[in-house]
Motif scaffolding. Structure first.
Motif, PDB file in Angstrom:
ATOM      1  N   ALA A 571      35.422 -24.297  59.447  1.00 42.66           N
ATOM      2  CA  ALA A 571      36.006 -25.612  59.175  1.00 42.66           C
ATOM      3  C   ALA A 571      35.302 -26.705  59.968  1.00 42.66           C
ATOM      4  O   ALA A 571      35.038 -27.799  59.457  1.00 42.66           O
ATOM      5  N   ARG A 572      34.982 -26.406  61.235  1.00 37.84           N
ATOM      6  CA  ARG A 572      34.275 -27.391  62.064  1.00 37.84           C
ATOM      7  C   ARG A 572      32.881 -27.671  61.492  1.00 37.84           C
ATOM      8  O   ARG A 572      32.440 -28.822  61.439  1.00 37.84           O
ATOM      9  N   GLU A 573      32.203 -26.628  61.065  1.00 32.56           N
ATOM     10  CA  GLU A 573      30.862 -26.791  60.499  1.00 32.56           C
ATOM     11  C   GLU A 573      30.888 -27.660  59.245  1.00 32.56           C
ATOM     12  O   GLU A 573      29.984 -28.453  58.990  1.00 32.56           O
ATOM     13  N   HIS A 574      31.939 -27.499  58.448  1.00 30.61           N
ATOM     14  CA  HIS A 574      32.039 -28.219  57.174  1.00 30.61           C
ATOM     15  C   HIS A 574      32.787 -29.546  57.315  1.00 30.61           C
ATOM     16  O   HIS A 574      32.955 -30.258  56.324  1.00 30.61           O
ATOM     17  N   ASN A 575      33.278 -29.826  58.529  1.00 33.17           N
ATOM     18  CA  ASN A 575      34.068 -31.046  58.766  1.00 33.17           C
ATOM     19  C   ASN A 575      35.262 -31.128  57.820  1.00 33.17           C
ATOM     20  O   ASN A 575      35.512 -32.147  57.169  1.00 33.17           O
ATOM     21  N   LEU A 576      36.003 -30.033  57.746  1.00 38.48           N
ATOM     22  CA  LEU A 576      37.173 -29.955  56.879  1.00 38.48           C
ATOM     23  C   LEU A 576      38.340 -29.341  57.646  1.00 38.48           C
ATOM     24  O   LEU A 576      38.137 -28.593  58.605  1.00 38.48           O
ATOM     25  N   PRO A 577      39.568 -29.632  57.237  1.00 41.10           N
ATOM     26  CA  PRO A 577      40.710 -28.929  57.826  1.00 41.10           C
ATOM     27  C   PRO A 577      40.601 -27.432  57.545  1.00 41.10           C
ATOM     28  O   PRO A 577      40.083 -27.019  56.491  1.00 41.10           O
ATOM     29  N   ALA A 578      41.109 -26.616  58.445  1.00 41.58           N
ATOM     30  CA  ALA A 578      40.983 -25.167  58.303  1.00 41.58           C
ATOM     31  C   ALA A 578      41.612 -24.657  57.015  1.00 41.58           C
ATOM     32  O   ALA A 578      41.095 -23.735  56.368  1.00 41.58           O
ATOM     33  N   PHE A 579      42.738 -25.257  56.607  1.00 42.19           N
ATOM     34  CA  PHE A 579      43.435 -24.732  55.423  1.00 42.19           C
ATOM     35  C   PHE A 579      42.642 -24.945  54.134  1.00 42.19           C
ATOM     36  O   PHE A 579      42.917 -24.306  53.121  1.00 42.19           O
ATOM     37  N   VAL A 580      41.641 -25.857  54.160  1.00 44.16           N
ATOM     38  CA  VAL A 580      40.793 -26.041  52.985  1.00 44.16           C
ATOM     39  C   VAL A 580      39.887 -24.833  52.791  1.00 44.16           C
ATOM     40  O   VAL A 580      39.551 -24.463  51.664  1.00 44.16           O
TER      41      VAL A 580
END
Length: 627
Positions: A571-580
């Protein structure tokens, strides 16, 4: 343009549901909505938060794109919502993008070229953007090429002046029907009473649209409304005893109060942040991102925060001040428990809340008298909900025109309030209001009336000679808090109103006459007469996280911990919330089933084709690590 395999050139909605999103069956009315829109029909969709509204336009967008109809335009009010939804679609292998003010001219131009080359399945844009000459021209070009498939208007209640979050820019969306009458349109919202619904239909020109109205019931949410004594202390006890270490949202009316509560929670060791419109835009965005991405974060906010918040594991929504109406209350509480697991909607309120909300309505310099009258009625309905002795869920659903049975899970069901015959107390209160006005020719506020009832010789009481009235001291048997409870409930029963245009003075309403004459009895909640208002008979609560993980054995718990750590990195790598990346439910299923092969991953809820391709090998590696 999507994650569908080549063997499915013309996929069915069920194909898309399984292959792209990783779900095996539709929920509730989703299938009927999707099939109607895929066939080119217009639709009005009312579905509660967490009910799966997004799939109702995302699946038709994919099916219609594969059938050669072009792009679906999604009108959404918030940049943050666009970002997360587009991110989730890209993760699922769907060609999606957004156009908004965060992009450079070059980025916008590149997206426009992609659209004209028919390379996008969904495009998200704000209503303001839709009405610009450049966007109108782009839509016209797409339409000429036969590449305009569908318009999906999200948060459609914003078009109505009667809704709880009216946004004037939504009014311009009538141009979609006027300019592109052959392009199907769907409007979606989680909250709209009958008045708002009819306004939406008229404003968006959806008179011929098929209406899909789901149940407004959110059975996983426990509704609790308690009398406000010391709101800050009550909130702290609520969080510490029932939601320690869990994510939640706390709503306050003012920015100052938001800052104070956030600081108090932080001092108590609770991870909390303040959010309101007075903060710098970049700071608001930073805090919203943290709330979405971090666990156990509590956001203390004004109603400036919330719309489009897709965080699934919000375990509670708390109101320290009364909202404006039931629609606002329902929309805000609906941000809890989107994952379907149990959550709390908890509110404290008092007489001052009613006065404050009424004052905001009455003193508005821009609202018409018709609008004010409707808003007063909506506030009265919320007050009635707060004071009702029946099941909260029954009362709430009745407001939206839905019949139901007692839920057994709200505060009134779990701890039925005692009711007392307050006829005599009500008559004393009403008589005192009448006598004071008769004697002085003017009206007075709640504090003064209660001083007279309790026989308190204040300076003001003596000044006006009200210590000589027949009602002076006739209510000494009740304390101030108890009289406030009586007054608040008389206001809810439309026998008294607070005239905020006349210094919050009390005025008798026509229904008071029957009470004064002894023609009708008055039964009121007895909550203020003795026990603490917020002390409820509730079993010791195990956190949802604890309940969900209690069923896992030691090995599964180890796997779940590793999977969550891995998901956080991705999620950090993709700059997205974990639930995505994956919902908690998907991780728990993986931890429990301990898959050994890619074939084992097929059929796990939330594991679509693209995610299987992108993450399958990594998931197997994490699951296979030594315990």
């Amino acid at each position: 343009m999507s994650s569908l395999p080549a063997s499915l050139p013309h996929p069915t909605p069920l194909d898309v549901l399984g292959q792209t999103f990783g779900y095996q069956q539709f929920r509730g009315p989703q299938q009927a909505i999707v099939e109607h829109v895929v066939a080119g029909g217009d639709a009005l969709v009312l579905m509660p938060t967490g009910g799966g509204k997004s799939l109702c336009y995302q699946i038709p967008a994919i099916v219609r794109q594969n059938a050669g109809h072009g792009v679906t335009i999604v009108i959404s009010p918030l940049i943050a919502l666009m970002h997360d939804q587009v991110g989730a679609l890209l993760e699922a292998g769907v060609a999606a993008a957004f156009l908004n003010s965060t992009q450079s001219f070059e980025e916008s131009s590149q997206l426009e070229k992609q659209l004209l080359r028919n390379e996008l399945t969904l495009l998200y844009a704000a209503p303001e953007r839709i009405n610009t000459p450049r966007m109108k021209g782009l839509l016209a070009s797409l339409h000429e090429r036969g590449l305009l498939s569908l318009f999906a208007i999200d948060e459609a209640h914003c078009v109505s002046q009667w809704g709880h979050d009216f946004r004037p820019e939504y009014r311009s969306l009538s141009l979609l029907h006027e300019t592109f009458p052959d392009v199907p349109r769907m409007a979606l919202t989680a909250t709209a009473d009958e008045l708002t619904r009819q306004d939406m239909i008229e404003r968006l020109k959806l008179e011929e649209a098929r209406q899909f109205v789901s149940s407004f019931d959110r059975p996983n949410i426990r509704y609790t409304i308690v009398e406000k004594t010391d709101a800050t202390r009550q909130l702290l006890r609520f969080i510490e005893t029932e939601h320690d270490g869990e994510a939640g949202i706390v709503y306050c009316q003012s920015r100052k109060r938001v800052e104070e509560i956030a600081a108090t929670l932080a001092d108590a060791g609770i991870k909390a942040m303040a959010y309101h419109a007075g903060l710098d835009a970049s700071l608001r965005q930073q805090r919203q991102d943290r709330f979405l991405r971090e666990d156990a974060m509590v956001m203390v906010a004004t109603i400036a925060f919330g719309m489009g918040i897709d965080k699934p594991d919000v375990r509670f929504v708390a109101h320290l001040d009364m909202p404006k109406n039931i629609e606002g209350y329902y929309q805000e509480t609906g941000r809890a428990g989107r994952d379907g697991l149990s959550a709390d909607a908890w509110m404290v309120y008092g007489l001052q809340d009613v006065v404050n909300q009424r004052r905001m309505i009455d003193t508005s310099e821009v609202a018409s008298e018709e609008f004010k009258q409707v808003m007063r009625g909506k506030l009265d309905a919320l007050l009635s909900l707060a004071e009702d002795t029946r099941c909260r869920r029954v009362s709430l659903l009745h407001y939206f025109g839905e019949d139901s049975q007692p839920c057994g899970n709200c505060d009134n069901c779990l701890n039925p309030p005692e009711v007392w015959d307050a006829t005599e107390a009500a008559r004393k209160m009403l008589s005192c209001i009448y006598r004071v006005q008769q004697a002085s020719g003017i009206s007075f506020g709640a504090g003064h009336i209660m001083d007279i009832l309790r026989g308190k010789s204040s300076e003001k009481v003596i000044q006006y000679g009200h210590d000589q009235l027949s009602t002076f001291g006739i209510g000494a048997e009740l304390g101030e808090a108890q009289w406030r409870s009586v007054l608040r409930q008389l206001i809810a029963k439309n026998t008294v109103r607070v005239d905020t245009e006349a210094f919050s003075t009390l005025q008798l309403l026509p229904d008071a006459r029957q009470v004064l004459k002894g023609e009708v009895g008055v039964l009121l909640r007895a909550q203020a007469l003795g026990a603490k208002a917020d002390r409820r008979k509730r079993a010791t609560k195990t956190s949802v996280k604890g309940l969900a993980e209690a069923a896992l054995n030691a090995g599964a718990l180890e796997r779940l911990g590793r999977l969550k750590a891995w998901r956080a990195e991705v999620a950090r790598e993709h700059n997205l919330p974990a639930f995505v990346i994956f919902h908690d439910a998907t991780l728990r299923a993986l931890a429990e089933q301990a898959p050994q092969s890619l074939q084992d991953l097929e059929g796990i809820s939330g594991m679509g084709v693209k995610k299987l391709q992108a993450y399958g090998a990594e998931v197997l590696r994490v699951c296979a690590e030594p315990e």
